[in-house]
Design a protein around this motif. Structure first.
Motif: not given
Length: 774
Positions: A153-181
């Motif tokens: 779990k320590t790995f996946i917590r760090g991996a999540y942070y690393f992945a979101t850092q990469l995503l936020t650098r590329a897609y600065h407006q984030g990942i959008h989803v439908s609240s209903e879905e």
């Protein structure tokens, strides 16, 4: 097409990287969305805050802990060994090992390697044990290399942070989803967890970012991470172990004929399904280089279907997923591949070091989830509707290859249809589509904004979805989309009465236009059929088309494009009538009818003529490039005509397609082909696939994937030659090609017979000289 429906109050999107979610219900909120990107610290600007955020993720503070998840437990010590032991103990795998060992033993016995004396049986038993142990070791090593290893779990917590850092650098407006879905998905996941049923996420595939985005969403929502089916071409040194720990399972791109490997994959899938572990697999098999959905691939689906049909697992929940981007990172590479350049070998550092990934602001990602459905219930419905399976879903059904193939095909196209139904049209797709459906070179901002608003209404009127603008003026949305696309795709001419925008790279921009085509495919095919009379010019009476002729040409084009697009399931007769009625309601066409209301003839309406054929031209522009590609493919087939007295000549399929592409590039640059997108390698391949299905060409394929496929014209489609060796303009292939040409765009010079045959003869001589098979 129906008239635009009135807007209803829509549930706002959620930014999945935001700090709060509202899974308990929906509360109307017209305020701005909060983006976690803004709160992520950068080490250079705020090193202490950066370290604090890293510490929160690694230590698992709050939701970051990933402790109380919905679904079966993952990320605990011993996960991998438990999975491996379960797979290895499966009766199916053990039986296959014994079977393969016995077959090898029989070969050795037949060759006299076991002797013929009294000790033969003893040697035979010992050899059998050796063979089984060797096969078990191979199976164990293969399994270890294949399975995901969710251990820390320590790995996946760090991996999540690393992945979101990469995503936020590329897609600065984030990942959008439908609240209903999302609320619905969490409820389905909770119910599936109680029943120990796996959720099978089946996303479309546009980018390597697809692998990351769904994992990030599931982690943020506290849903058990799916095991992601990934091709071993991505198992690069250093990356392989990281992705395995993040949920990837590695499989070969092809393993036909390898009985042991096939059984290991089936055993692994069975184990995942029986344990209720979620799975993610891309329905298209590989990334779409054209922007639209590819035909479904049935590899992993076949294993899942077999497990359910056979009863080895009770059920699985299918969840189609659409992922749309403001801008896809890899499109420049896609263009190179589609224009015939070899696909470069996967390289992680090239991907991560790209300025597109780490520097540019590429907008946002929109992920949408279709309502999940039961695979077991789907099979039962098909059984009742088609009567192709036994009354009881049992093992005997899985042995019927034809029935299973029909089930898989129906399931695959249902998933594609579900993905299309929930896909969101992004601002970049709107702008790209408008720029590529203009008659002129460019468009001013005011007209561009008007056309985008018009297209939004058309998309919604046809049941499509448009990305939420959050009450931002359309002019601002258009400006942001142009900035995201960048000057390499869309540029501006300044110094005029108003800034004028034009498409710079039409080929690459077509990737975004193609994300919209499926919404208007019925209207577009009908418009291309009607265009066969409109292009003749003259008065309205000269441009009127009988309904019978319209039906015939629409049927022809629908069959031609069957491999490119997903058509409504009602059937041509019902769909054509519905489309005609819709266009009549929108004042695009006028319909002459019998007294009983049956249509007799169709023509452009006076209203449509007065507004400059705006709607009609839009529909034509959407699929003219595909019409051109089919025409190019059909013309290139004439090069397969053998010389006088020559025996049947088989040419290499890939060489023929390469030369057809070169032929198309020549025609484009000489002014005889309207759209450079027509030389798209994937579209040409689809055209050749359609020609094969039609029986125009014969294709010979070896079981050995290293042996190239070969091709020749079917005898009844082969043109004849005159005394001088020239191809006569007659016969089935000529008529087929000319029928496509009827719907081509006007104003382009037809290839003269002399130039056409000269180039075709050069085409024939070149691939023949480079090798052929008899």
């Amino acid at each position: 097409m129906s008239s635009p429906r009135p807007e209803v109050a829509a549930v706002p999107d959620l930014e999945i990287l935001s700090t709060t979610l509202r899974p308990g219900g929906y509360v109307q909120d017209d305020g701005p969305e909060q983006n976690v990107i803004a709160s992520y610290a950068r080490f250079r600007q705020a090193p202490l805050e950066f370290l604090r955020e890293v510490s929160l993720h690694v230590s698992g503070t709050g939701w970051r802990s990933y402790d109380d998840i919905i679904g079966q437990p993952v990320y605990y010590r011993g996960f991998s060994e438990k999975m491996k032991a379960t797979i290895m103990s499966r009766p199916m795998l053990q039986s296959k090992i014994r079977e393969l060992a016995e077959k090898r033993l029989q070969v050795e016995e037949d060759e006299g390697l076991l002797g013929v004396d009294s000790l033969k049986e003893k040697r035979k038993a010992k050899r059998r044990e050796e063979l089984e142990q060797n096969l078990k070791q191979v199976a164990a090593d293969t399994t270890d290399n294949m399975i995901c290893k969710m251990e820390s779990k320590t790995f996946i917590r760090g991996a999540y942070y690393f992945a979101t850092q990469l995503l936020t650098r590329a897609y600065h407006q984030g990942i959008h989803v439908s609240s209903e879905e999302i609320i619905r998905l969490r409820a389905v996941a909770a119910k599936a967890a109680l029943s120990k049923h796996s959720i099978i996420f089946l996303p479309c595939h546009r980018s390597h970012v697809d692998y990351v985005s769904l994992q990030v969403i599931c982690y943020r929502l506290g849903i058990s991470l799916p095991t992601v089916v990934a091709g071993d071409n991505l198992a690069l040194p250093g990356l392989k172990q990281f992705l395995q720990s993040a949920g990837a399972m590695w499989i070969r791109r092809s393993f036909a004929g390898d009985a042991l490997y096939t059984t290991i994959v089936q055993s692994y899938i069975d184990t995942l399904l029986q344990m209720g572990m979620n799975i993610e697999a891309f329905i298209e098999g590989s990334r779409s280089r054209t922007g639209k959905l590819l035909s479904p691939k049935f590899g992993i689906l076949s294993f899942i279907m077999d497990a359910v049909i056979s009863g080895r697992c009770d059920d699985a929940i299918i969840c189609p997923v659409s992922t749309q981007y403001d801008k896809v990172i890899e499109t420049e590479g896609y263009v190179s591949e589609l224009l015939g350049q070899p696909k470069p070998k996967e390289n992680l550092m090239d991907f991560l070091s790209s300025s597109s990934v780490l520097s540019l602001k590429l907008g946002r990602v929109d992920v949408r989830f279709h309502e999940p459905w039961s695979l077991k219930e789907f099979v039962a419905e098909q059984q009742a509707r088609l009567n192709i399976l036994p009354q009881q879903v049992g093992l005997s059904a899985s042995k019927n290859t034809e029935n299973k193939t029909r089930l898989l095909r129906t399931m695959g196209y249902r998933v594609l249809s579900d993905i299309n139904s929930v896909s969101v049209v992004m601002p970049t797709a709107l702008v790209g589509c408008v720029l590529l459906t203009l008659r002129g070179r460019g468009v001013g901002m005011s007209e561009l904004v008007r056309r985008v608003d018009w297209l939004c209404d058309r998309v919604r009127g046809n049941g499509g979805r448009v990305a939420h603008f959050n009450n931002v003026p359309t002019s601002d949305v258009v400006q942001r989309a142009i900035e995201v696309l960048g000057p390499g795709l869309v540029n501006t001419v300044d110094g005029l009465l108003e800034p004028t925008f034009y498409a710079v790279d039409r080929f690459q921009l077509s990737f975004y236009r193609n994300q919209i085509v499926h919404l208007f495919i019925s209207e577009s095919v009908l418009s291309l059929s009607l265009y066969t009379t409109v292009k003749r010019g003259g008065g309205p009476d000269d441009q009127r088309m009988s309904y019978a002729a319209l039906y015939k040409q629409t049927e022809f084009l629908s069959q031609l494009f069957r491999g490119e697009f997903i058509f409504p399931t009602e059937g041509l007769r019902v769909n054509l009538l519905k489309t005609v009625n819709g266009l009549e309601a929108d004042s695009v066409v006028t319909v002459s009818r019998e007294s009983d209301g049956a249509p007799v003839a169709v023509e452009l309406s006076d209203i449509e003529r007065k507004r400059g054929r705006e709607d009609f031209d839009f529909y034509c522009f959407l699929i003219w490039p595909f019409c051109e590609a089919s025409w190019l493919g059909a013309v290139s087939l004439s090069a397969l005509t053998p010389p006088h007295g020559a025996a049947d000549t088989w040419l290499q399929l890939n060489q023929v397609q390469d030369m057809a592409q070169l032929f198309g590039k020549t025609l484009y640059h000489q002014g005889d082909l309207s759209y450079y997108e027509a030389v798209n390698k994937e579209t040409l391949k689809n055209a050749y696939q359609r020609f094969e299905e039609e029986g125009i060409i014969l294709v010979s394929r070896s079981r050995d994937s290293k042996v190239p496929a070969t091709i020749k014209l079917s005898p009844e489609w082969t043109p004849s030659r005159d005394e001088s060796g020239g191809i006569r303009p007659e016969g089935r292939l000529w008529d087929f090609t000319e029928n496509i040409a009827l719907s081509r765009r006007e104003g382009q010079v037809e290839v003269s017979d002399i130039l056409r045959y000269h180039v075709l003869m050069q085409l024939q001589e070149e691939p023949t000289g480079r090798g052929h098979c008899q």
